[in-house]
Design a protein around this motif. Structure first.
Motif, mmCIF file in Angstrom:
data_model
loop_
_atom_site.group_PDB
_atom_site.id
_atom_site.type_symbol
_atom_site.label_atom_id
_atom_site.label_comp_id
_atom_site.label_asym_id
_atom_site.label_seq_id
_atom_site.Cartn_x
_atom_site.Cartn_y
_atom_site.Cartn_z
ATOM 1 N N GLU A 226 -1.195 -4.124 -4.481
ATOM 2 C CA GLU A 226 -1.251 -3.608 -3.119
ATOM 3 C C GLU A 226 -2.606 -4.011 -2.519
ATOM 4 O OE1 GLU A 226 -1.698 -2.107 -5.898
ATOM 5 O OE2 GLU A 226 -2.976 -0.335 -5.764
ATOM 6 N N MET A 227 -2.739 -3.927 -1.206
ATOM 7 C CA MET A 227 -4.023 -4.286 -0.595
ATOM 8 C C MET A 227 -5.100 -3.254 -0.943
ATOM 9 S SD MET A 227 -5.015 -4.973 3.371
ATOM 10 C CE MET A 227 -4.678 -3.325 3.919
ATOM 11 N N LYS B 50 -2.363 -14.368 2.673
ATOM 12 C CA LYS B 50 -1.022 -13.937 3.099
ATOM 13 C C LYS B 50 -1.110 -13.593 4.574
ATOM 14 C CE LYS B 50 2.754 -10.750 2.053
ATOM 15 N NZ LYS B 50 2.742 -9.452 2.713
ATOM 16 N N ASN C 297 8.123 -15.485 2.815
ATOM 17 C CA ASN C 297 8.341 -14.050 2.578
ATOM 18 C C ASN C 297 9.019 -13.426 3.791
ATOM 19 O OD1 ASN C 297 6.382 -11.267 3.315
ATOM 20 N ND2 ASN C 297 7.738 -11.215 1.546
ATOM 21 N N GLY C 298 9.830 -12.389 3.524
ATOM 22 C CA GLY C 298 10.443 -11.606 4.593
ATOM 23 C C GLY C 298 11.956 -11.591 4.505
ATOM 24 N N GLY C 299 12.527 -10.430 4.157
ATOM 25 C CA GLY C 299 13.976 -10.244 4.202
ATOM 26 C C GLY C 299 14.764 -11.023 3.161
ATOM 27 N N HIS D 285 4.633 -14.504 5.798
ATOM 28 C CA HIS D 285 5.655 -13.533 6.174
ATOM 29 C C HIS D 285 6.247 -14.063 7.484
ATOM 30 C CE1 HIS D 285 6.679 -9.032 7.135
ATOM 31 N NE2 HIS D 285 7.724 -9.832 7.222
ATOM 32 N N CYS E 198 2.719 2.345 -2.207
ATOM 33 C CA CYS E 198 4.050 2.088 -2.776
ATOM 34 C C CYS E 198 3.887 1.562 -4.200
ATOM 35 C CB CYS E 198 4.776 1.090 -1.875
ATOM 36 S SG CYS E 198 6.464 0.810 -2.338
ATOM 37 N N GLN F 189 -4.892 -8.307 -4.189
ATOM 38 C CA GLN F 189 -4.938 -8.535 -2.745
ATOM 39 C C GLN F 189 -6.033 -7.681 -2.127
ATOM 40 O OE1 GLN F 189 -2.345 -7.058 0.439
ATOM 41 N NE2 GLN F 189 -1.826 -9.209 0.777
ATOM 42 N N ASN G 226 -5.530 -10.405 2.743
ATOM 43 C CA ASN G 226 -4.464 -9.921 3.625
ATOM 44 C C ASN G 226 -4.799 -10.256 5.079
ATOM 45 O OD1 ASN G 226 -2.944 -8.195 5.419
ATOM 46 N ND2 ASN G 226 -2.355 -6.966 3.648
ATOM 47 N N MET H 261 0.843 -1.205 0.000
ATOM 48 C CA MET H 261 0.000 0.000 0.000
ATOM 49 C C MET H 261 0.866 1.237 0.000
ATOM 50 S SD MET H 261 -2.979 -0.779 2.738
ATOM 51 C CE MET H 261 -4.081 0.602 2.458
ATOM 52 N N ILE I 32 8.929 -11.612 -2.679
ATOM 53 C CA ILE I 32 9.887 -10.549 -2.351
ATOM 54 C C ILE I 32 9.196 -9.195 -2.486
ATOM 55 C CG2 ILE I 32 12.131 -9.540 -2.883
ATOM 56 C CD1 ILE I 32 12.969 -12.167 -4.111
ATOM 57 N N GLY I 33 9.369 -8.360 -1.482
ATOM 58 C CA GLY I 33 8.759 -7.032 -1.490
ATOM 59 C C GLY I 33 9.795 -5.940 -1.656
ATOM 60 N N ARG I 34 10.351 -5.513 -0.521
ATOM 61 C CA ARG I 34 11.184 -4.305 -0.529
ATOM 62 C C ARG I 34 12.392 -4.387 -1.429
ATOM 63 N NH1 ARG I 34 11.312 -4.096 5.909
ATOM 64 N NH2 ARG I 34 11.236 -6.321 5.456
ATOM 65 N N LEU J 94 7.847 -4.401 10.194
ATOM 66 C CA LEU J 94 8.492 -5.099 9.069
ATOM 67 C C LEU J 94 9.952 -5.399 9.382
ATOM 68 C CD1 LEU J 94 7.112 -3.018 6.043
ATOM 69 C CD2 LEU J 94 6.424 -5.309 6.722
#
Ligand SMILES: Cc1cc2nc3c(=O)[nH]c(=O)nc-3n(C[C@H](O)[C@H](O)[C@H](O)COP(=O)(O)O)c2cc1C
Length: 318
Positions: free
Chosen positions: A24-25, A121, A193-195, A153, A3, A52, A79, A1, A214-216, A168
């Motif tokens: 995004e949600m 998720k 998911n995560g890092g 996550h 982003c 989502q 979500n 969201m 993968i997100g960020r 996060l």
């Protein structure tokens, strides 16, 4: 969201044909009552694409699942992982981990209203609950309601005391919990998911789970998608950054004619040269120019010359 959006997804798709992209949600009420064209429309190039959704009202969720299917989305994802105050107030996101019965009813109503996969998720726990038993029961309840795919996550959500950004980073990653869930439920599709950012990490995770989200790191370094194409999907022909920008400029031209602002698209490309010799030039160029309201040929040519200079700088450094 706040982003990614459809323009970002179009841009990302230029670098990877094989990854699954997620929206995004979108809150159920916005999807149903909002400007559907603005909120839910997408370009066919973005597919395969999941919508989502955030919500906990069965009727609304089933309506949105049907809308998603009718609009051509390939999957609808609920979500169950966002811990923000606003999201909790509206009773969706991570706080729903406390209410497995309600989530199961929601999933069931979505599954009954569409034929596309309904996926979830979620986090691996919340507040002081981080136990294999709780997560496993939660997942199995949802599975019985009709979901086979779970994106986990691998950190818990703190529903009080942490900001969304801290949520996060501060709760510790616990990949083992996700691996254990996969081991216990080999028939479920478990996406971790995560890092995660490096190819070696991805390879390691997919030896234990069914996929990686993968997100960020993709947002910060979008061109890393071509490494994923090369090393995970064995794609041989991959585009250069220059080719990506060239195609994106055609999209900018088309979108600007429909009323989209140049910066709404180009802002997603800030990280295109992440870690490369030309990255500062590119960022400077974007911040000086992307507020432009049109993308006439001169501007496109100018962008291309910046890109070509960056490519030369990169080649000279490699
Ligand atoms: C700015 C921002 C917005 C996010 N929005 C969403 C969202 O709308 N839906 C969602 O499921 N996760 C959202 N996330 C969480 C990511 O999808 C992901 O679960 C999290 O960042 C951990 O993965 P990563 O380390 O690969 O980024 C968001 C994360 C950030 C940083």
């Amino acid at each position: 969201m706040d982003c990614t959006d459809r323009h970002d997804r179009f841009f990302l798709r230029l670098m990877s044909k094989n990854v699954m992209l997620y929206s995004e949600m979108v809150a159920t009420k916005s999807a149903i009552h909002g400007d559907r064209k603005k909120i839910l429309s997408f370009s066919p190039e973005e597919k395969p694409l999941a919508l989502q959704v955030g919500g906990s009202n069965k009727e609304e969720l089933s309506e949105v699942a049907k809308i998603a299917e009718d609009m051509g989305y390939d999957e609808i994802n609920i979500n169950l992982g966002c811990p923000s105050k606003k999201v909790q107030k509206n009773k969706f996101g991570a706080c729903l981990m406390k209410e497995p019965e309600l989530v199961a009813e929601c999933i069931n109503s979505m599954v009954n209203s569409c034929k596309i996969p309904v996926t979830a998720k979620t986090r691996i726990g919340f507040d002081d609950v981080e136990s294999f038993e709780y997560l496993n029961n939660f997942i199995n309840k949802i599975h019985k309601a009709g979901t086979k795919t779970f994106i986990l996550h691998a950190r818990k959500a703190m529903l009080t005391g942490l900001s969304p950004k801290q949520n996060l980073n501060i709760p510790k990653l616990n990949y083992n919990m996700v691996y254990e869930i996969k081991k216990e439920n080999p028939n479920l599709e478990i996406i971790i998911n995560g890092g995660i950012s490096k190819i070696e990490e991805i390879k390691n995770h997919i030896s234990k789970c069914d996929g990686v989200m993968i997100g960020r790191s993709i947002y910060q370094n979008p061109y890393s998608l071509v490494d994923i194409e090369k090393n995970i999907f064995n794609t041989e022909i991959i585009p250069t950054r220059e080719q990506v920008v060239e195609k994106l400029l055609d999209y900018v031209d088309k979108e600007v004619k429909l009323g989209t602002k140049v910066n709404h698209i180009m802002r997603h490309t800030v990280g295109l040269y992440h870690g490369q010799a030309g990255s500062k030039n590119w960022k400077r160029y974007l911040s000086d120019n992307m507020m432009a309201r049109d993308s006439d040929f001169q501007k496109a040519k100018h962008i291309m010359s910046i890109v070509q200079n960056n490519e030369k700088a990169i080649q000279a450094n490699s």
